[in-house]
Scaffold this active site. Structure first.
Site, PDB file in Angstrom:
ATOM      1  N   ARG A 127     -20.937  -5.440   0.563  1.00  0.00           N
ATOM      2  CA  ARG A 127     -20.427  -6.699   0.981  1.00  0.00           C
ATOM      3  C   ARG A 127     -21.397  -7.951   0.794  1.00  0.00           C
ATOM      4  NH1 ARG A 127     -16.498  -4.538   0.211  1.00  0.00           N
ATOM      5  NH2 ARG A 127     -15.155  -3.412   1.690  1.00  0.00           N
TER       6      ARG A 127
ATOM      7  N   TRP B 284     -12.850  -0.654   7.796  1.00  0.00           N
ATOM      8  CA  TRP B 284     -14.551  -0.818   7.787  1.00  0.00           C
ATOM      9  C   TRP B 284     -14.750  -2.423   7.803  1.00  0.00           C
ATOM     10  CZ3 TRP B 284     -15.389   2.998   3.139  1.00  0.00           C
ATOM     11  CH2 TRP B 284     -14.772   2.515   2.002  1.00  0.00           C
ATOM     12  N   ASP B 285     -13.982  -3.282   7.431  1.00  0.00           N
ATOM     13  CA  ASP B 285     -13.978  -4.556   7.334  1.00  0.00           C
ATOM     14  C   ASP B 285     -13.179  -5.298   8.537  1.00  0.00           C
ATOM     15  OD1 ASP B 285     -15.672  -4.601   5.302  1.00  0.00           O
ATOM     16  OD2 ASP B 285     -13.854  -4.418   3.755  1.00  0.00           O
TER      17      ASP B 285
ATOM     18  N   ASN C  93      -7.382 -10.346   3.214  1.00  0.00           N
ATOM     19  CA  ASN C  93      -8.663  -9.318   2.730  1.00  0.00           C
ATOM     20  C   ASN C  93      -9.622  -9.878   2.279  1.00  0.00           C
ATOM     21  OD1 ASN C  93      -8.126 -10.282   0.189  1.00  0.00           O
ATOM     22  ND2 ASN C  93      -6.303  -8.805  -0.586  1.00  0.00           N
ATOM     23  N   ILE C  94     -10.644  -9.001   1.838  1.00  0.00           N
ATOM     24  CA  ILE C  94     -11.958  -9.503   1.438  1.00  0.00           C
ATOM     25  C   ILE C  94     -12.123 -10.453   0.400  1.00  0.00           C
ATOM     26  CG2 ILE C  94     -13.137  -7.616   2.424  1.00  0.00           C
ATOM     27  CD1 ILE C  94     -13.552  -6.568  -0.513  1.00  0.00           C
TER      28      ILE C  94
ATOM     29  N   ASN D 200       0.723  -1.250  -0.117  1.00  0.00           N
ATOM     30  CA  ASN D 200       0.112   0.068  -0.087  1.00  0.00           C
ATOM     31  C   ASN D 200       0.876   1.331  -0.022  1.00  0.00           C
ATOM     32  OD1 ASN D 200      -3.098   0.167  -0.157  1.00  0.00           O
ATOM     33  ND2 ASN D 200      -2.744  -1.582   1.337  1.00  0.00           N
TER      34      ASN D 200
ATOM     35  N   CYS E 113      -6.895  -1.157   9.297  1.00  0.00           N
ATOM     36  CA  CYS E 113      -6.666  -2.115   8.272  1.00  0.00           C
ATOM     37  C   CYS E 113      -6.525  -1.363   6.972  1.00  0.00           C
ATOM     38  CB  CYS E 113      -7.662  -3.131   7.996  1.00  0.00           C
ATOM     39  SG  CYS E 113      -9.388  -2.606   7.875  1.00  0.00           S
ATOM     40  N   SER E 114      -7.137  -1.551   6.008  1.00  0.00           N
ATOM     41  CA  SER E 114      -6.863  -0.482   4.740  1.00  0.00           C
ATOM     42  C   SER E 114      -7.873   0.713   4.961  1.00  0.00           C
ATOM     43  CB  SER E 114      -7.110  -1.250   3.374  1.00  0.00           C
ATOM     44  OG  SER E 114      -5.982  -2.158   3.209  1.00  0.00           O
ATOM     45  N   ASP E 115      -9.067   0.198   4.988  1.00  0.00           N
ATOM     46  CA  ASP E 115     -10.153   1.402   4.860  1.00  0.00           C
ATOM     47  C   ASP E 115     -10.769   1.424   6.411  1.00  0.00           C
ATOM     48  OD1 ASP E 115     -10.109   2.621   2.410  1.00  0.00           O
ATOM     49  OD2 ASP E 115     -11.086   0.846   1.412  1.00  0.00           O
TER      50      ASP E 115
END
Lengths: 550, 657
Positions: B381, B339-340, B272-273, B247, B335-337
């Protein structure tokens, strides 16, 4: 032989005991003829650990300077570590334990020395006699008789003196059939299904050999169990391949031509060292504390333990299905008829017969289908998962059976009178015990050892209310129906109570169990109170009315 | 009004062909409905369009055209439609119906549980996050509510009301937000009033290889200062290190310990997702296998990596809970954003730390706090509206499973039972209630969700008796304080959750439910307590006067005993697999026309027995005995009165209104 000769250092001080999930404790180690005893010296929390030498599966010793360490691996799968100061003491203790845990004479085993400290209410050796069982049977059917043909164990050394056979077949015929079956284990009655009169029989393989030998009496015997016009199933617990190969060694299977009323189904259940290796691998995986455990499921899979569970349960369900759903009688056998055969016949009874799901009924099942039926406990349970001996006759056949029962219990948590602890207790005693019940390989050996006279029966101890209460399932509600377990992989689980018993914290699960007991106990107390009050009120009301009428 | 109606459709049972049913298929605006022809039962199967995750048309066979519908609640429906043309029509309609493009098409906008406006508003008030922060002891000397985001001016995926350290001025917050992905600046998720340690959350910093931001550094400093007992904070990046480093090339990244005073930086590798989506896919393939062997199943489960991912999330939650409870150190999670993985980890940690979140009400609050308010992208999601399939991922499913895994390890610690979790999962996808609509609070407000739809929490709360864990006691030791689950290397603690992923295959589950049994006992106990009181009063009255004047009470008593009798007979009903005898009856009359693979596997029919010439070499028959049993044996449980069919019919009532 004096045990004292084997004990060079009977006592060592400042020994440190290590166990998973407990703090290390310092204390004194004592060796006696049959026990390893560790007692902590801390006054506030004195605790004693008693370990039967016969429970010890293997021991390892190592030294760091003059501090010796002994790792003791038990047949009940527990592992403990003792740090013993002094090289000589440690060596002496290790060699004593090794010698005492591998005594080769049965009569030196603890049951011959054990003196019970409890009052004997009922002699367990007389609790499950074959004639009592037969009386129950004869109250519902007249087709069977109790034969004394094996009174002196002369016809079949691994059968009990009394056996139930079809009335239509006389002892002379039985003798001929015995010659036609492996180890003389001719077909005998295992279970009578009251619901439809169908039966389950068990035997060993027929000795057909390569040239297809037949025995008219054998055919007559098993046909005698069929109703007119009905067909039956023979469940062979070997693969077809294995059964065919057995012919070369004089064994074999029932040829269709000679048994036209029977349909044969092969269900492959593994035996001997394959099972033992499976147990060893499983326990290794469960004990693996290394941090790269992300392949846990692969290791569980590689042990094949659950595959064996699935195979055994499937075969048992099939037998039960033939009897209950298809209304057909069944004959079960493998090679000797002392291992997989008994797994199948006993599990099928648990599925079919609500009686076998009670504490007493299950004991009776173990006596009938395992002890009297000649499962060689002494050979099979000589060593457990930590053994290095790799003897062909060692195999966790009985443990697999108990595991299968646990699987069914898990799927039907309200249909069994006993709980998981009861099954674990039986596992422990089959491998090491103060009682004589699981000594010897068959009734013949037990009678020669005079076990009923010289040792105490496990059942004498279990069937006292103090003990029984520990093994009762609080959720039990008698269920008179046949219970069909699921054998799908999603439905079968690792038996944590045995395999993770010593390496997972159980406090929270124990608390849940306690909570369950309390919920039900409180309910029963209230019920009793309400009933008492109702009675009291009813009495007072009648009194009142009587007074009014006066 | 039906969009389509097709007759003579087969609904296949995956485990047993004998249980396949002939009936009529209806498509409505909101549901796929299958009604069995069987004149006695007319059993109905209802599937919400929003539950459909994929529809597959398979090659036409002699019996018709098979249609496979996979659902997000893990139901798999196999239909066989006689005419190819009909099948195609149904297929095309469903593709359209299962992929709505406007929120207004979703079921919650037509769902009407017959509640008046006031009841609806009350329902939405059941969970109040301000109340929740008050419960934590906030605002206080260290933390305050900030209105910096009141018009979503700073961060459009954050709520309007955000809790921040008192020393963080608007200037610092805005400055920090400019240095964070999607402006998701550090905000309070959980505060432990016993030791002032807190859990804050944010997105990744836009640090690239060397960028820094004074306000962001001040923000983290403010978080540390809000916990005077500790001289550092943990910054937990829940991504694998490699992902975080990658990133940096895009101008994002992670905190440099040298730039921030008094932070300890920690990676906890949660994938990740996309990895999670594929993992679930693989696991579901294993669940769908037809009579798998033990090895197929265990290998498949291992290779899916699913339980490894669950463990990674748990381990991150355990790490944070430990830092807060044992070390008294505050933690910033991202994490990254943010929100997960951040939502997963913060909520697992909160659940471990605070027994309140293990109650039914507290669990609703927890989901509302860490998921709904902080802008977890439910719509993306869970694919509520037609969108990018790469956005779909079972993020909250994993959190729900973490809770279940904890329930297995701590059976007395949770006020709610497994059913509660399963129903929440169901409704995250069902779109029957407005709670989980859209991707953020801002979108929900614009859509006026609270005025136009109903709240799931009120619905669950109304039926809370169904969701109670009988082993829960508020004064039990397991319900006090922090939970301490085992950490690595106890992988064996994590188990496959067949209650969720094989939810609709009842035959695979234990046939008797300990929970239901104990609930019935407790209900009876309660009735007994009441009766005891009534009887006690009567006794006292009787003893006081010898007059007999209690006809009323007597009838009451009779009523009571009737009730008691009923509840015990319910118990025995639950224990009774009575359908086996039905099976037995229906068995020989089985129509031979449905001959498929499974049928030929049924070696034990009387017909087969008669016709078979008992050929020794008929090895295939002997083998098939296994299949037969594994198909048949589980089939028995399917007829048990299932909570789901009950629920479905419940929905049916709603729809008819």
């Amino acid at each position: 032989m004096e045990f004292a000769e084997l004990i060079k250092t009977p006592r060592a001080d400042n020994v440190v005991l290590h166990r998973p999930f407990y703090l290390a404790v310092e204390g004194t180690l004592c060796l006696t003829g049959h026990h390893l005893i560790f007692s902590s010296r801390r006054q506030d929390n004195a605790e004693e650990l008693w370990l039967l030498h016969s429970n010890i599966d293997s021991i390892e010793k190592r030294f760091v300077g003059s501090l010796g360490t002994i790792v003791i691996k038990c047949k009940d799968l527990r592992i403990i570590q003792l740090d013993i100061p002094g090289m000589e003491e440690c060596l002496n203790i290790a060699s004593s334990i090794e010698a005492l845990s591998t005594l080769d004479s049965v009569t030196l085993m603890y049951p011959f020395f054990y003196r019970p400290m409890f009052e004997i209410v009922e002699d367990g050796w007389r609790s499950f006699l074959p004639d009592q069982e037969f009386e129950l049977l004869s109250s519902v059917t007249d087709d069977w008789r109790l034969s004394c043909i094996n009174k002196e164990f002369s016809v079949c050394p691994s059968y009990p003196p009394l056996i139930v056979v079809p009335k239509a077949v006389d002892d002379e015929a039985l003798r001929k059939v015995a010659l036609f079956r492996h180890g003389s284990r001719f077909p005998v009655l295992s279970y009578y299904h009251r619901k439809n009169g169908m039966v389950m029989m068990r035997s060993s393989q027929p000795l057909t050999g390569t040239n297809g030998r037949r025995c008219k009496e054998d055919e007559k015997l098993i046909n005698a169990t069929l109703r007119p016009g009905k067909r039956g199933y023979i469940i062979d617990t070997r693969s077809l391949n294995v059964a065919q190969q057995a012919r070369a060694k004089g064994g074999g299977f029932e040829q269709e031509a000679h048994y036209p009323q029977w349909r044969r189904i092969h269900k492959c259940i593994e035996r001997f060292n394959i099972l033992q290796e499976s147990l060893i691998k499983l326990v290794e995986a469960c004990n693996d504390q290394s941090h790269n455990m992300d392949r846990w499921l692969s290791k569980l899979e590689a042990s094949n333990w659950l595959t064996h569970i699935k195979e055994i349960l499937t075969a048992a369900c099939l037998a039960a299905q033939c009897i209950d759903r298809e209304g057909a009688s069944v004959l079960v056998h493998g090679t000797e008829g002392t291992d997989s055969t008994l797994q199948v016949t006993s599990l099928a009874q648990i599925i079919l017969d609500p009686r076998c799901r009670t504490i007493r009924g299950f004991q009776s099942l173990v006596v009938r289908e395992w002890l009297q039926a000649g499962h060689p406990f002494q050979q099979r349970c000589a060593q457990s998962a930590y053994s290095n001996s790799k003897q062909k006759w060692e195999a966790p056949v009985f443990l697999l059976f108990l595991d299968c029962v646990w699987q069914i219990l898990r799927q039907f948590p309200c249909s069994f009178e006993f709980n998981e602890q009861f099954l674990i207790m039986l596992f422990e005693h089959a491998y090491a015990s103060q009682f004589g019940t699981f000594l010897g390989n068959n009734e013949n050996e037990r009678s020669k050892l005079k076990l009923p006279q010289k040792t105490m029966s496990l059942w004498s101890w279990v069937n006292r209310s103090e003990e029984l209460s520990k093994f009762q399932n609080p959720l039990f509600e008698a269920n008179s129906l046949v219970i069909w377990p699921s054998v799908a992989p999603q439905s079968l689980q690792l038996w944590e109570g045995v395999f993770l018993r010593w390496n997972r914290p159980s406090r929270f699960l124990d608390e849940a169990q306690e909570e369950m007991i309390n919920i039900i106990k409180y309910n029963k107390e209230l019920q009793a109170k309400v009933n008492a009050l109702r009675r009291q009120l009813a009495e007072m009301e009648t009194d009142d009315r009587m007074q009014e009428n006066l | 009004h039906f969009f389509a109606q097709v007759e003579n459709v087969w609904l296949l049972d995956r485990l047993s062909s004998r249980k396949s049913a002939l009936g009529t298929l209806y498509l409505t605006a909101t549901h796929v409905i299958f009604v069995e022809n069987d004149s006695e039962t007319h059993k109905e199967t209802w599937v919400l369009h929003s539950q459909i995750s994929s529809i597959e048309k398979q090659a036409t066979t002699a019996t018709g055209c098979p249609l496979l519908i996979r659902c997000k609640n893990f139901q798999v429906i196999q239909l066989v439609i006689p005419q190819e043309r009909d099948c195609h029509d149904v297929y095309i309609s469903l593709i359209r119906l299962a992929r709505p493009v406007k929120y207004e098409e979703l079921y919650c906008f037509s769902f009407n549980p017959k509640l008046d406006k006031e009841e609806r508003e009350q329902g939405w008030k059941l969970v109040d996050l301000n109340e929740e922060y008050n419960r934590m002891g906030i605002p206080n000397n260290y933390w305050q509510i900030s209105d910096v985001n009141r018009d979503y001016g700073v961060c459009d995926s954050y709520p309007t009301e955000v809790y921040v350290p008192k020393s963080a001025t608007a200037h610092i917050i805005v400055g920090s937000s400019k240095f964070r992905s999607r402006r998701r600046f550090p905000a309070l998720s959980y505060y432990c009033k016993d030791n002032n340690a807190s859990i804050c959350r944010s997105s990744q910093p836009l640090s690239g290889f060397s960028a820094r931001c004074l306000e962001d550094e001040q923000m983290l400093q403010a978080i540390r200062k809000a916990n005077p007992g500790s001289d550092f904070i943990y910054v937990v990046d829940t991504r694998p290190k490699l992902n975080a480093m990658a990133n940096r090339a895009a101008g994002k990244g992670y905190e440099n310990e040298d730039n921030y005073s008094n932070i300890k930086f920690q990676f906890i590798g949660i994938e990740n997702i996309h990895v999670m989506r594929n993992s679930l896919q693989k696991m579901l393939e294993v669940c769908e296998l037809k009579s798998p062997s033990m090895s197929d199943f265990l290998w498949g489960l291992e290779n899916s990596g699913w339980l490894k991912h669950i463990k990674a999330i748990m381990d991150a939650g355990i790490f944070i809970a430990k830092a807060v409870a044992e070390e008294g150190v505050s933690v910033l999670v991202h994490c990254s954003d943010g929100w997960d993985r951040t939502a997963q980890v913060c909520s697992v940690a909160s659940l471990l730390l605070d027994p309140y979140y293990r109650t039914m009400k507290g669990f609703m609050v927890l989901i509302e706090k860490d998921w709904v308010s902080f802008g977890h992208k439910f719509n993306h999601r869970y694919g509520n509206l037609d969108g990018d399939p790469k956005e779909i991922s079972p993020v909250i499913d994993q959190f729900i499973e973490c809770v279940w895994q904890l329930m297995e390890q701590f059976p007395c610690a949770f006020e709610f039972n497994e059913r509660f979790l399963i129903h929440i999962q169901h409704h995250i996808y069902s779109c029957q209630f407005g709670n989980f609509l859209c991707n953020s609070q801002k979108e929900r407000r614009e859509l006026k969700v609270q005025e136009r739809t109903y709240s799931l929490w009120a619905h669950l709360w109304k039926n809370r008796a169904d969701y109670l864990n009988p082993l829960y006691r508020a004064d039990h030791s397991q319900t006090q304080g922090t939970l301490h689950p085992q950490m690595a290397p106890c992988n064996f603690l994590y188990k496959f959750w067949s209650g969720m992923y094989n939810r609709f295959e009842k035959g695979l589950h234990p046939r008797q439910s300990v929970t239901d049994y104990l609930m019935a006992v407790k209900e009876e106990t309660q009735q007994l307590e009441e009766e005891l009181e009534v009887l006690g009063e009567r006794l006292a009255n009787l003893q006081k006067s010898q007059l007999l004047n209690d006809h009323k009470v007597k009838t009451k008593q009779q009523d009571r005993s009737k009730q008691l009798g009923l509840s015990t007979s319910n118990n025995s009903l639950a224990n009774t697999p009575q359908e086996y005898s039905n099976d037995l009856k229906s068995f020989p009359s089985r129509s031979p026309s449905q001959g498929d693979e499974e049928d030929s596997a049924l070696i034990l029919t009387q017909d087969n027995l008669k016709s078979s010439d008992l050929d020794l070499s008929a090895n295939s028959d002997q083998e098939s005995g296994v299949e037969d049993l594994s198909c048949r044996s589980p089939s028995g449980g399917g007829c048990l009165p299932s909570e789901d069919s009950g629920k479905d019919s419940d929905e049916a009532v709603f729809l008819a209104v």
